[in-house]
Design a protein around this motif. Structure first.
Motif, PDB file in Angstrom:
ATOM      1  N   GLU A  44       0.831  -1.193   0.000  1.00 34.31           N
ATOM      2  CA  GLU A  44       0.000   0.000   0.000  1.00 34.31           C
ATOM      3  C   GLU A  44       0.876   1.258   0.000  1.00 34.31           C
ATOM      4  N   ARG A  45       0.282   2.329  -0.464  1.00 34.70           N
ATOM      5  CA  ARG A  45       0.967   3.610  -0.449  1.00 34.70           C
ATOM      6  C   ARG A  45       1.149   4.067   0.999  1.00 34.70           C
ATOM      7  N   GLU A  46       2.336   4.545   1.332  1.00 33.64           N
ATOM      8  CA  GLU A  46       2.604   5.011   2.683  1.00 33.64           C
ATOM      9  C   GLU A  46       3.140   6.434   2.672  1.00 33.64           C
ATOM     10  N   GLY A  47       2.822   7.162   3.718  1.00 33.65           N
ATOM     11  CA  GLY A  47       3.302   8.527   3.856  1.00 33.65           C
ATOM     12  C   GLY A  47       4.756   8.552   4.270  1.00 33.65           C
ATOM     13  N   VAL A  48       5.504   9.486   3.700  1.00 34.66           N
ATOM     14  CA  VAL A  48       6.928   9.603   3.975  1.00 34.66           C
ATOM     15  C   VAL A  48       7.235  10.907   4.718  1.00 34.66           C
ATOM     16  N   SER A  49       6.734  12.027   4.178  1.00 31.08           N
ATOM     17  CA  SER A  49       7.077  13.314   4.769  1.00 31.08           C
ATOM     18  C   SER A  49       6.058  14.354   4.361  1.00 31.08           C
ATOM     19  N   TYR A  50       6.052  15.468   5.093  1.00 30.64           N
ATOM     20  CA  TYR A  50       5.067  16.526   4.906  1.00 30.64           C
ATOM     21  C   TYR A  50       5.741  17.864   5.159  1.00 30.64           C
ATOM     22  N   ILE A  51       5.262  18.881   4.434  1.00 30.98           N
ATOM     23  CA  ILE A  51       5.724  20.229   4.710  1.00 30.98           C
ATOM     24  C   ILE A  51       4.592  21.220   4.454  1.00 30.98           C
ATOM     25  N   ARG A  52       4.462  22.171   5.349  1.00 30.44           N
ATOM     26  CA  ARG A  52       3.618  23.338   5.120  1.00 30.44           C
ATOM     27  C   ARG A  52       4.554  24.525   5.198  1.00 30.44           C
ATOM     28  N   SER A  53       4.923  25.031   4.046  1.00 28.97           N
ATOM     29  CA  SER A  53       5.973  26.047   3.971  1.00 28.97           C
ATOM     30  C   SER A  53       5.609  27.310   4.727  1.00 28.97           C
ATOM     31  N   GLY A  56       6.279  26.668   8.300  1.00 29.57           N
ATOM     32  CA  GLY A  56       7.562  26.055   8.644  1.00 29.57           C
ATOM     33  C   GLY A  56       7.410  24.710   9.313  1.00 29.57           C
ATOM     34  N   SER A  57       6.346  24.011   9.004  1.00 27.87           N
ATOM     35  CA  SER A  57       6.044  22.725   9.652  1.00 27.87           C
ATOM     36  C   SER A  57       6.485  21.569   8.785  1.00 27.87           C
ATOM     37  N   THR A  58       7.089  20.584   9.412  1.00 32.83           N
ATOM     38  CA  THR A  58       7.482  19.367   8.711  1.00 32.83           C
ATOM     39  C   THR A  58       7.139  18.147   9.555  1.00 32.83           C
ATOM     40  N   TYR A  59       7.096  17.010   8.890  1.00 30.36           N
ATOM     41  CA  TYR A  59       6.820  15.730   9.552  1.00 30.36           C
ATOM     42  C   TYR A  59       7.526  14.645   8.765  1.00 30.36           C
ATOM     43  N   TYR A  60       8.028  13.646   9.485  1.00 31.45           N
ATOM     44  CA  TYR A  60       8.688  12.506   8.834  1.00 31.45           C
ATOM     45  C   TYR A  60       8.160  11.211   9.424  1.00 31.45           C
ATOM     46  N   ALA A  61       7.967  10.238   8.568  1.00 30.89           N
ATOM     47  CA  ALA A  61       7.671   8.901   9.048  1.00 30.89           C
ATOM     48  C   ALA A  61       8.888   8.354   9.788  1.00 30.89           C
ATOM     49  N   ASP A  62       8.660   7.514  10.765  1.00 29.44           N
ATOM     50  CA  ASP A  62       9.763   6.970  11.557  1.00 29.44           C
ATOM     51  C   ASP A  62      10.784   6.250  10.687  1.00 29.44           C
ATOM     52  N   SER A  63      10.321   5.641   9.615  1.00 32.31           N
ATOM     53  CA  SER A  63      11.205   4.852   8.755  1.00 32.31           C
ATOM     54  C   SER A  63      12.230   5.689   8.019  1.00 32.31           C
ATOM     55  N   VAL A  64      11.999   7.000   7.915  1.00 35.37           N
ATOM     56  CA  VAL A  64      12.924   7.864   7.158  1.00 35.37           C
ATOM     57  C   VAL A  64      13.526   8.960   8.023  1.00 35.37           C
ATOM     58  N   LYS A  65      13.086   9.064   9.258  1.00 33.05           N
ATOM     59  CA  LYS A  65      13.557  10.134  10.127  1.00 33.05           C
ATOM     60  C   LYS A  65      15.071  10.049  10.300  1.00 33.05           C
ATOM     61  N   GLY A  66      15.735  11.182  10.144  1.00 27.63           N
ATOM     62  CA  GLY A  66      17.184  11.231  10.254  1.00 27.63           C
ATOM     63  C   GLY A  66      17.912  10.964   8.956  1.00 27.63           C
ATOM     64  N   ARG A  67      17.196  10.459   7.958  1.00 25.87           N
ATOM     65  CA  ARG A  67      17.818  10.179   6.655  1.00 25.87           C
ATOM     66  C   ARG A  67      17.271  11.069   5.541  1.00 25.87           C
ATOM     67  N   SER A  72      11.363  23.342   0.854  1.00 24.34           N
ATOM     68  CA  SER A  72      10.587  23.951  -0.213  1.00 24.34           C
ATOM     69  C   SER A  72      11.220  25.252  -0.652  1.00 24.34           C
ATOM     70  N   ASP A  73      10.919  25.627  -1.876  1.00 21.85           N
ATOM     71  CA  ASP A  73      11.347  26.898  -2.449  1.00 21.85           C
ATOM     72  C   ASP A  73      10.095  27.557  -3.019  1.00 21.85           C
ATOM     73  N   SER A  74       9.541  28.498  -2.273  1.00 22.89           N
ATOM     74  CA  SER A  74       8.295  29.132  -2.694  1.00 22.89           C
ATOM     75  C   SER A  74       8.457  29.918  -3.988  1.00 22.89           C
ATOM     76  N   ALA A  75       9.647  30.455  -4.218  1.00 21.61           N
ATOM     77  CA  ALA A  75       9.881  31.211  -5.451  1.00 21.61           C
ATOM     78  C   ALA A  75       9.781  30.314  -6.675  1.00 21.61           C
ATOM     79  N   LYS A  76      10.095  29.036  -6.487  1.00 24.25           N
ATOM     80  CA  LYS A  76      10.044  28.077  -7.591  1.00 24.25           C
ATOM     81  C   LYS A  76       8.828  27.167  -7.506  1.00 24.25           C
TER      82      LYS A  76
END
Length: 129
Positions: A44-53, A56-67, A72-76
């Motif tokens: 199944e599809r799983e969540g990896v990471s999130y950002i609300r620019s 300044g909020s971010t979130y990481y799944a435990d499986s990828v945290k630290g790696r 984001s680049d709002s200008a781009k």
């Protein structure tokens, strides 16, 4: 047209790095949150990471945290996922998705991916052992 386009996937050896990009168009970038998801063959599809620019909020799944690092680049109108110390279990198609309000719960596994307004077409990441 509301659109997300992923790029940057490829084949890399275990321990290597890749940077994925998610280019957004057709909506006000700072009004939306962006999430990265992945789907391995037969899984199944799983969540990896999130950002609300804007917050300044971010979130990481435990499986990828630290790696993995999301930025984001709002200008781009682009969100990046820097993936370091890659493992074979990171293999899969990586998708980005956008929504004004529901990305975080879906990335965290507490919501239905169908809730999200916009999805990209995906980019394949293959990590060889």
């Amino acid at each position: 047209e509301v659109q997300l386009v992923e790029s940057g996937g490829g084949l890399v050896q275990a321990g290597g790095s890749l940077r994925l990009s998610c280019a957004a168009s057709g909506f006000i970038f700072d009004d939306y949150a962006i999430g990265w998801f992945r789907q391995a063959p037969g899984q199944e599809r799983e969540g990896v990471s999130y950002i609300r620019s804007s917050a300044g909020s971010t979130y990481y799944a435990d499986s990828v945290k630290g790696r993995f690092t999301i930025s984001s680049d709002s200008a781009k109108n682009t969100v990046y996922l820097q993936m370091n110390s890659l493992k074979p279990e990171d293999t899969g198609v990586y998708y980005c998705a956008a929504d004004e309000a529901l990305v975080l719960p879906v990335v965290a596994g507490m919501g239905d991916p169908k809730w999200l307004e916009v999805w990209g077409q995906g980019t394949l990441v293959t990590v060889s052992s």
